[in-house]
Design a protein around this motif. Structure first.
Motif, short mmCIF file in Angstrom:
data_model
loop_
_atom_site.label_atom_id
_atom_site.label_comp_id
_atom_site.label_asym_id
_atom_site.label_seq_id
_atom_site.Cartn_x
_atom_site.Cartn_y
_atom_site.Cartn_z
N LEU A 15 37.91 27.35 40.33
CA LEU A 15 38.25 29.00 40.59
C LEU A 15 38.04 29.43 42.34
N ARG A 16 36.57 28.53 42.20
CA ARG A 16 36.43 28.76 43.99
C ARG A 16 37.73 28.24 44.86
N ALA A 17 37.82 27.44 44.45
CA ALA A 17 39.18 26.81 45.10
C ALA A 17 40.22 27.14 44.87
N ALA A 58 37.06 36.10 34.40
CA ALA A 58 38.04 37.63 34.98
C ALA A 58 37.36 37.15 36.74
N GLY A 59 36.25 35.76 36.60
CA GLY A 59 35.71 35.91 38.38
C GLY A 59 33.71 35.06 37.78
N CYS A 60 32.99 35.42 38.95
CA CYS A 60 31.36 35.14 38.74
C CYS A 60 31.28 35.08 40.25
N VAL A 61 29.69 35.21 40.05
CA VAL A 61 28.98 36.41 40.74
C VAL A 61 27.25 35.00 40.81
N ALA A 78 39.12 35.96 40.17
CA ALA A 78 40.89 35.33 39.69
C ALA A 78 41.79 36.40 41.32
N PRO A 79 42.44 35.53 41.27
CA PRO A 79 43.73 36.40 42.06
C PRO A 79 44.27 37.65 41.88
N GLY A 80 45.01 37.36 40.44
CA GLY A 80 45.52 38.69 39.99
C GLY A 80 44.66 39.56 39.87
N LEU A 81 43.19 40.18 39.71
CA LEU A 81 42.74 40.83 39.15
C LEU A 81 41.98 41.25 40.83
N GLN A 82 42.67 41.03 41.69
CA GLN A 82 41.78 41.63 43.29
C GLN A 82 42.57 42.31 43.85
N GLY A 83 41.40 43.76 44.37
CA GLY A 83 42.05 44.92 44.33
C GLY A 83 42.37 45.79 43.64
N GLY A 84 42.11 45.48 42.47
CA GLY A 84 41.82 46.66 41.01
C GLY A 84 40.84 46.79 41.05
N GLY A 85 40.19 47.38 41.99
CA GLY A 85 38.22 47.75 41.88
C GLY A 85 37.76 47.14 41.21
#
Length: 157
Positions: A15-17, A58-61, A78-85
């Motif tokens: 995901l990072r890459a 969906a991602g990590c932190v 994940a790119p498809g989940l960015q920008g949606g809040g």
């Protein structure tokens, strides 16, 4: 969110890459192996959370304790989940915890990354920068009604 497990490391490295590739290519710094290895080398299941959306990865932190507060690292969606809040919701949750604990939060973001605007919207300001990274800080919100938190490049909050 759920606690990361050691078996998550390769999915998170991939995901990072994926997420960092456009900015690293723009800066002339993308290396297929190195981008993944940096996450592997600093991975801590103890400090990393996996972000789930509708039971799907969906991602990590990572929130790592430091001498003067917390370091926010490896925050990727994940790119498809960015920008949606979703990123704002995760960040808001983490910062509410930091405020409750009276903790300063620091992070680094790549020069020119759209993520810098997200962090600025949540009260981070630029502390310093170099040709590759922007070093940002957010001091705890004490809840005082003294107007909006200063933003910008001064680093003063």
């Amino acid at each position: 969110m759920r606690s990361a497990e050691p078996v998550d490391v390769e999915v998170l490295a991939d995901l990072r890459a994926t997420v960092m590739r456009p900015d690293l290519e723009r800066l002339g710094r993308f290396d297929e192996h190195r981008v993944r290895q940096r996450l592997r080398d600093s991975f801590s299941s103890r400090h990393t959370s996996v972000i789930m959306a509708d039971d799907v990865f969906a991602g990590c932190v990572t929130v790592r304790p430091a001498a003067d507060g917390w370091w926010l690292e490896h925050f990727y969606l994940a790119p498809g989940l960015q920008g949606g809040g979703l990123g704002s919701a995760v960040l808001r949750t983490l910062l509410e915890r930091a405020d409750a604990d009276g903790v300063t939060v620091r992070l680094e973001v790549l020069q020119g990354s759209a993520a810098q605007r997200l962090y600025e919207r949540h009260g981070f300001s630029v502390e310093s920068e170099d040709p590759i990274d922007v070093h940002m800080v957010r001091r705890p919100d004490t809840g005082l009604l003294d107007g909006p938190r200063p933003r910008g490049r001064s680093g003063a909050v």
